[in-house]
Scaffold this motif. Structure first.
Motif, mmCIF file in Angstrom:
data_model
loop_
_atom_site.group_PDB
_atom_site.id
_atom_site.type_symbol
_atom_site.label_atom_id
_atom_site.label_comp_id
_atom_site.label_asym_id
_atom_site.label_seq_id
_atom_site.Cartn_x
_atom_site.Cartn_y
_atom_site.Cartn_z
ATOM 1 N N ALA A 235 0.888 -1.077 0.109
ATOM 2 C CA ALA A 235 0.115 0.082 0.023
ATOM 3 C C ALA A 235 0.702 1.266 0.045
ATOM 4 O O ALA A 235 0.356 2.260 0.207
ATOM 5 C CB ALA A 235 -1.005 -0.050 1.356
ATOM 6 N N THR A 236 2.105 0.962 -0.462
ATOM 7 C CA THR A 236 3.071 2.316 -0.482
ATOM 8 C C THR A 236 3.612 2.558 -1.641
ATOM 9 O O THR A 236 3.302 1.645 -2.689
ATOM 10 C CB THR A 236 4.494 1.945 0.663
ATOM 11 N N PRO A 237 4.483 3.695 -2.079
ATOM 12 C CA PRO A 237 4.794 4.015 -3.365
ATOM 13 C C PRO A 237 6.189 2.791 -3.724
ATOM 14 O O PRO A 237 6.296 2.696 -4.902
ATOM 15 C CB PRO A 237 5.575 5.115 -3.107
ATOM 16 N N LEU A 238 6.334 1.874 -2.802
ATOM 17 C CA LEU A 238 7.309 0.868 -3.066
ATOM 18 C C LEU A 238 6.549 -0.341 -3.404
ATOM 19 O O LEU A 238 7.145 -1.615 -3.478
ATOM 20 C CB LEU A 238 8.216 0.660 -1.956
ATOM 21 N N ALA A 239 5.325 -0.270 -3.537
ATOM 22 C CA ALA A 239 4.556 -1.741 -3.934
ATOM 23 C C ALA A 239 5.256 -2.565 -4.876
ATOM 24 O O ALA A 239 5.338 -3.739 -4.956
ATOM 25 C CB ALA A 239 3.223 -1.324 -4.201
ATOM 26 N N ALA A 240 5.975 -1.903 -6.075
ATOM 27 C CA ALA A 240 6.439 -2.654 -7.127
ATOM 28 C C ALA A 240 7.594 -3.492 -6.773
ATOM 29 O O ALA A 240 8.033 -4.190 -7.298
ATOM 30 C CB ALA A 240 6.808 -1.784 -8.297
ATOM 31 N N ALA A 241 8.295 -3.112 -5.473
ATOM 32 C CA ALA A 241 9.304 -3.823 -5.144
ATOM 33 C C ALA A 241 9.083 -4.919 -4.046
ATOM 34 O O ALA A 241 9.753 -5.918 -3.708
ATOM 35 C CB ALA A 241 10.302 -2.849 -4.628
ATOM 36 N N SER A 242 7.880 -5.118 -3.579
ATOM 37 C CA SER A 242 7.298 -6.039 -2.590
ATOM 38 C C SER A 242 7.428 -7.511 -3.065
ATOM 39 O O SER A 242 7.851 -8.258 -1.885
ATOM 40 C CB SER A 242 5.848 -5.785 -2.020
ATOM 41 N N SER A 243 7.622 -7.845 -4.204
ATOM 42 C CA SER A 243 7.730 -9.356 -4.541
ATOM 43 C C SER A 243 9.140 -9.778 -4.592
ATOM 44 O O SER A 243 9.443 -10.845 -5.239
ATOM 45 C CB SER A 243 6.935 -9.667 -5.755
ATOM 46 N N ALA A 244 10.206 -8.778 -4.683
ATOM 47 C CA ALA A 244 11.623 -9.021 -4.866
ATOM 48 C C ALA A 244 12.029 -9.803 -3.963
ATOM 49 O O ALA A 244 11.932 -9.751 -2.742
ATOM 50 C CB ALA A 244 12.353 -7.449 -5.053
ATOM 51 N N ARG A 245 12.750 -10.743 -4.299
ATOM 52 C CA ARG A 245 13.524 -11.822 -3.360
ATOM 53 C C ARG A 245 15.102 -12.055 -3.622
ATOM 54 O O ARG A 245 15.551 -12.447 -2.651
ATOM 55 C CB ARG A 245 12.830 -13.141 -3.277
ATOM 56 N N THR A 246 15.531 -11.262 -4.293
ATOM 57 C CA THR A 246 17.022 -11.040 -4.658
ATOM 58 C C THR A 246 17.390 -9.501 -4.686
ATOM 59 O O THR A 246 16.492 -8.751 -4.953
ATOM 60 C CB THR A 246 17.545 -12.032 -5.892
ATOM 61 N N LEU A 247 18.799 -9.473 -4.423
ATOM 62 C CA LEU A 247 19.169 -8.004 -4.538
ATOM 63 C C LEU A 247 18.973 -7.463 -5.942
ATOM 64 O O LEU A 247 18.635 -6.411 -6.138
ATOM 65 C CB LEU A 247 20.715 -7.981 -4.099
ATOM 66 N N GLY A 248 19.189 -8.581 -7.077
ATOM 67 C CA GLY A 248 19.064 -7.766 -8.574
ATOM 68 C C GLY A 248 17.544 -7.463 -8.721
ATOM 69 O O GLY A 248 17.547 -6.331 -9.301
ATOM 70 N N GLU A 249 16.687 -8.329 -8.194
ATOM 71 C CA GLU A 249 15.281 -7.919 -8.679
ATOM 72 C C GLU A 249 14.908 -6.660 -7.915
ATOM 73 O O GLU A 249 14.197 -5.871 -8.324
ATOM 74 C CB GLU A 249 14.260 -9.322 -8.055
#
Length: 325
Positions: free
Chosen positions: A250-264
């Protein structure tokens, strides 16, 4: 007065934005040989700065072009407007210091490191001296500028001989404390909002690095000033609890919430920050358009350098495809 000055600057910036390297160049260049890449680059706005056909010549062309197209911006305005633009370039100084420190730890030559630097407020002669300094403590002795916010930060951080990540975090803390306060004092909400989002992105990146390193004491690496990543979330992610990332939905960082590696994570955060900077294009009476333009140009230069290295070392196109997209 401020509005009219920014109106003049923004008109210049719009003209410069129209001359930026088109997206087609990056997609078409991803599979070129190095000689063909250099020829293609010569046909862009970087052409006048490209003297020679070596990898170092490409790096110099990017540096020279950025100095002309970004480094001159403070001179186009005065007063508070100039302070706001200098604040954006000060962040380039921060990135350059961290790039130099990382390069020294990795054993890279001064020339290799210099090819990654961006246009900031520090003159080239001082950057060259920093590149030649053997370690962080020596760099602090070189950066003896009483009015530069990062000079004292580097001096204080280098004194304790911290690990490389802790040294970067110390610089980040001082930079963002200074920049957030100054952006608010200058009444530049677009800059203050962007810096706060950068702090959140930085904390997420640091948490992923701490998890990878298996380092303890995560609390000591947290940088205050963000709005979406608190210390509790930071500590959970650093401990490997990636389920905590759902709190970002629910934040501006939502698109990063599914990242599981540093590169992602880094790719998602890069998109988020570029989109955030792009919102500054609507800021007709402030420094928002300058923010967008500077970040676009930095990303443009980074992509050119990345493509140049892919071609020079004859790497497969898929090795950099995600980073260039």
């Amino acid at each position: 007065m401020a509005g009219s000055s920014f109106a003049y600057l923004n008109a210049r910036l719009r003209a410069r934005r129209s001359q930026m390297v088109p997206e087609a160049f990056f997609q078409q260049s991803i599979g070129l040989s190095f000689p063909d890449f250099v020829r293609a680059l010569a046909d862009t706005i970087y052409g006048p700065d490209l003297v020679g056909e070596a990898l170092a010549d490409v790096d110099r062309a990017v540096t020279s072009h950025m100095q002309r197209m970004v480094g001159d911006l403070p001179g186009l305005v005065s007063g508070n407007m100039r302070e706001a633009i200098n604040l954006l370039l000060l962040q380039s100084d921060l990135n350059n210091l961290k790039t130099i420190l990382r390069g020294k730890v990795a054993g890279q030559s001064p020339e290799e490191i210099k090819g990654k630097l961006v246009s900031g407020t520090l003159p080239e002669v001082l950057l060259n001296a920093l590149l030649q300094a053997p370690d962080a403590a020596s760099m602090a002795q070189v950066l003896q500028l009483p009015t530069h916010p990062l000079a004292k930060a580097l001096r204080n951080a280098a004194t304790g001989n911290p690990d490389p990540l802790a040294l970067e975090v110390a610089l980040d803390r001082d930079f963002y404390a200074f920049s957030l306060e100054k952006a608010r004092r200058l009444r530049e909400p677009a800059l203050a909002s962007y810096f706060a989002l950068q702090v959140d992105a930085l904390n997420l990146t640091t948490a992923f690095k701490l998890h990878t390193l298996g380092a303890g004491g995560a609390e000591g690496y947290f940088v205050p000033g963000g709005s979406s990543v608190n210390q509790a979330l930071f500590s959970r992610v650093a401990a490997g609890d990636f389920g905590a990332m759902e709190a970002l939905n629910a934040t501006p960082l939502a698109a990063a919430s599914s990242a599981r590696t540093l590169g992602e994570l880094e790719r998602a955060l890069r998109r988020i920050l570029l989109e955030k900077a792009a919102q500054g294009g609507k800021d007709t009476l402030g420094a928002g358009l300058a923010l967008d333009y500077i970040r676009r140009k930095e990303w443009e230069g980074a992509r050119i350098r990345l493509l140049a290295r892919r071609a020079y070392f004859n790497l497969p196109a898929e090795a950099v495809a995600k980073e260039v997209a």
